[in-house]
Design a protein around this motif. Structure first.
Motif, PDB file in Angstrom:
ATOM      1  N   VAL A 173     -42.594  -2.210 -12.986  1.00 18.40           N
ATOM      2  CA  VAL A 173     -41.342  -1.892 -13.901  1.00 18.40           C
ATOM      3  C   VAL A 173     -40.892  -0.676 -13.665  1.00 18.40           C
ATOM      4  N   ARG A 174     -39.634  -0.955 -13.190  1.00 12.93           N
ATOM      5  CA  ARG A 174     -38.740   0.524 -12.827  1.00 12.93           C
ATOM      6  C   ARG A 174     -37.807   0.846 -13.878  1.00 12.93           C
ATOM      7  N   ARG A 175     -37.663   2.135 -14.416  1.00 15.23           N
ATOM      8  CA  ARG A 175     -36.833   2.339 -15.482  1.00 15.23           C
ATOM      9  C   ARG A 175     -36.162   3.715 -14.931  1.00 15.23           C
ATOM     10  N   SER A 176     -34.837   3.773 -15.083  1.00 23.23           N
ATOM     11  CA  SER A 176     -34.142   5.297 -14.911  1.00 23.23           C
ATOM     12  C   SER A 176     -32.613   5.392 -15.627  1.00 23.23           C
ATOM     13  N   GLU A 177     -33.070   5.148 -17.066  1.00 27.80           N
ATOM     14  CA  GLU A 177     -32.056   5.297 -18.143  1.00 27.80           C
ATOM     15  C   GLU A 177     -30.657   4.628 -17.824  1.00 27.80           C
TER      16      GLU A 177
ATOM     17  N   ILE B 263     -44.118 -11.840 -18.016  1.00 22.26           N
ATOM     18  CA  ILE B 263     -42.484 -11.701 -18.254  1.00 22.26           C
ATOM     19  C   ILE B 263     -42.006 -11.165 -19.767  1.00 22.26           C
ATOM     20  N   THR B 264     -43.249 -11.581 -20.646  1.00 22.84           N
ATOM     21  CA  THR B 264     -42.750 -11.192 -22.076  1.00 22.84           C
ATOM     22  C   THR B 264     -43.068  -9.440 -22.183  1.00 22.84           C
ATOM     23  N   ARG B 265     -43.957  -9.291 -21.466  1.00 22.57           N
ATOM     24  CA  ARG B 265     -44.272  -7.655 -21.652  1.00 22.57           C
ATOM     25  C   ARG B 265     -43.279  -6.928 -20.585  1.00 22.57           C
ATOM     26  N   VAL B 266     -42.791  -7.537 -19.963  1.00 24.57           N
ATOM     27  CA  VAL B 266     -41.555  -6.617 -18.993  1.00 24.57           C
ATOM     28  C   VAL B 266     -40.358  -6.797 -19.782  1.00 24.57           C
ATOM     29  N   GLU B 267     -40.163  -7.767 -20.618  1.00 22.26           N
ATOM     30  CA  GLU B 267     -38.936  -7.920 -21.526  1.00 22.26           C
ATOM     31  C   GLU B 267     -39.042  -6.807 -22.455  1.00 22.26           C
ATOM     32  N   ARG B 268     -40.217  -6.574 -23.166  1.00 21.39           N
ATOM     33  CA  ARG B 268     -40.529  -5.773 -24.270  1.00 21.39           C
ATOM     34  C   ARG B 268     -40.194  -4.343 -23.632  1.00 21.39           C
ATOM     35  N   LEU B 269     -40.778  -4.021 -22.639  1.00 18.92           N
ATOM     36  CA  LEU B 269     -40.359  -2.610 -22.142  1.00 18.92           C
ATOM     37  C   LEU B 269     -39.263  -2.384 -21.906  1.00 18.92           C
ATOM     38  N   TYR B 270     -38.330  -3.290 -21.391  1.00 19.58           N
ATOM     39  CA  TYR B 270     -36.824  -2.781 -21.248  1.00 19.58           C
ATOM     40  C   TYR B 270     -36.311  -2.850 -22.609  1.00 19.58           C
ATOM     41  N   LEU B 271     -36.547  -3.874 -23.102  1.00 20.43           N
ATOM     42  CA  LEU B 271     -35.487  -4.003 -24.192  1.00 20.43           C
ATOM     43  C   LEU B 271     -35.830  -2.659 -25.533  1.00 20.43           C
TER      44      LEU B 271
ATOM     45  N   HIS C  24     -36.425   0.316 -24.536  1.00 16.18           N
ATOM     46  CA  HIS C  24     -35.715   1.299 -23.990  1.00 16.18           C
ATOM     47  C   HIS C  24     -34.239   0.994 -24.026  1.00 16.18           C
ATOM     48  N   GLY C  25     -33.667   0.023 -24.705  1.00 20.62           N
ATOM     49  CA  GLY C  25     -32.336  -0.349 -24.737  1.00 20.62           C
ATOM     50  C   GLY C  25     -31.687  -0.892 -23.250  1.00 20.62           C
ATOM     51  N   LEU C  26     -32.554  -1.445 -22.663  1.00 23.51           N
ATOM     52  CA  LEU C  26     -32.215  -1.986 -21.251  1.00 23.51           C
ATOM     53  C   LEU C  26     -32.394  -3.317 -20.971  1.00 23.51           C
TER      54      LEU C  26
END
Length: 252
Positions: free
Chosen positions: A32-36, A58-66, A68-70
Motif C-alpha cells: 500500500v503506497r501513499r505519498s500525500e 481490500i477493506t484494510r486497504v480502503e481504511r488505510l487510504y480513507l 489519510h484522506g485519499l
C-alpha cells in the motif's frame, strides 16, 4: 527484445523501485503506497501476492487510504494477484482509469535508431531548480506543497536528469531511473512553444547515452495506451509493447 528478458511481475518491481512512494505499508502480500496524494502510482496498491482473505485485505486497504484522506486505488498489471482482483474491484464500484502501455527496448538499439541531436543536452545526477520548474510547469498537478512532495518522490532512487535548451532557456527535460541493468524513462516534458523540434528525441538520446556509459543494457517506458502518436514515436526509436497496467479507483 526477447520476452524472456524480464517478466511482467519483475517489471512491476522495477517500476515500483523507480518511482518510490514516501510510505509503503504491507497488507497481506500487497504494498500500500501513499505519498500525500501526489501521482497516482505513488498512491496506489501494488498487488504483488494473493492475500489469504481477499475481502478483508481490500477493506484494510480502503481504511488505510480513507484515514489519510485519499481515494482507495489499485495498480493492476497482468501480474496482479489474485488474478480475479480487477473483476472483484469493478464489482465493488471501483472505476477504471489510466490505461497504460509499457514498452521495452535494448539501449543499444534505441541509440542506433536515433538520429544526431540538434540541441545540446546536459545530463546530471540530480534534477536542479531549472529542471524541476519546467517539468512541473508542463506536467505538474497541484500547489507548491505538491511540488515539494514530487521532489521527494524523485529523490527516492538513483536517476539521471537531462535538460535541453533553446536560446539559453530550458526547452525540454527528462528523467531516467536506474535499476541495475535497466533504466526507465520518466518525466519527459517539452515546453509548448518549442515542440516538434526534436527536443524529446535529444533528451532520450542524452539520457540513454549516459546510461550506456554506466553499463545499462535495457530500457522501458510507460505511455498512455490511447496516445497513438507517442507510441509510434517510441516504436520508431526501437521500443516494443511488452505489458500494460491500469488503475481501479474508488471515488465515492
Amino acid at each position: 527484445m526477447s520476452r524472456s528478458v524480464i517478466s511482467a511481475s519483475e517489471l512491476d518491481d522495477l517500476m515500483n523501485r523507480s518511482w518510490r512512494a514516501l510510505s509503503e505499508v504491507p497488507v497481506d502480500g500487497w504494498i500500500v503506497r501513499r505519498s500525500e496524494g501526489v501521482t497516482q502510482r505513488a498512491n496506489s496498491v501494488l498487488p504483488v501476492a494473493a492475500p489469504r482473505d481477499l475481502p478483508d485485505a481490500i477493506t484494510r486497504v480502503e481504511r488505510l487510504y480513507l484515514d489519510h484522506g485519499l481515494p482507495p486505488c489499485f495498480q493492476l498489471s497482468p501480474a496482479a494477484q489474485p488474478p480475479e482482483l480487477d473483476e472483484v474491484l469493478a464489482e465493488r464500484g471501483y472505476e477504471l482509469s489510466g490505461a497504460t502501455t509499457i514498452q521495452v527496448a535494448e539501449v543499444e538499439e534505441v541509440l542506433n535508431r536515433l538520429s544526431c541531436g540538434r540541441s545540446s543536452v546536459e545530463v546530471r545526477d540530480e534534477p536542479g531548480d531549472d529542471w524541476m520548474r519546467l517539468w512541473w510547469a508542463v506536467d505538474g498537478r497541484g500547489d507548491d506543497d505538491a511540488r515539494v512532495t514530487a521532489g521527494r518522490i524523485l529523490a527516492g532512487g538513483p536517476a539521471l536528469y537531462a535538460v535541453s535548451r533553446h536560446e539559453g532557456s530550458p526547452a525540454a527535460v527528462g528523467r531516467l531511473s536506474l535499476v541495475g541493468q535497466w533504466a526507465g524513462v520518466y518525466c519527459m516534458a517539452v515546453r509548448a512553444d518549442v515542440r516538434r523540434r526534436g527536443h524529446a528525441q535529444d533528451i532520450l538520446r542524452g539520457l540513454l547515452t549516459a546510461a550506456a556509459d554506466r553499463g545499462v543494457r535495457h530500457t522501458w517506458l510507460q505511455v498512455v495506451s490511447d496516445n497513438l502518436a507517442a507510441r509510434k514515436l517510441y516504436e520508431h526509436a526501437g521500443y516494443q509493447d511488452f505489458s500494460t497496467y491500469h488503475y481501479r479507483v474508488r471515488r465515492h
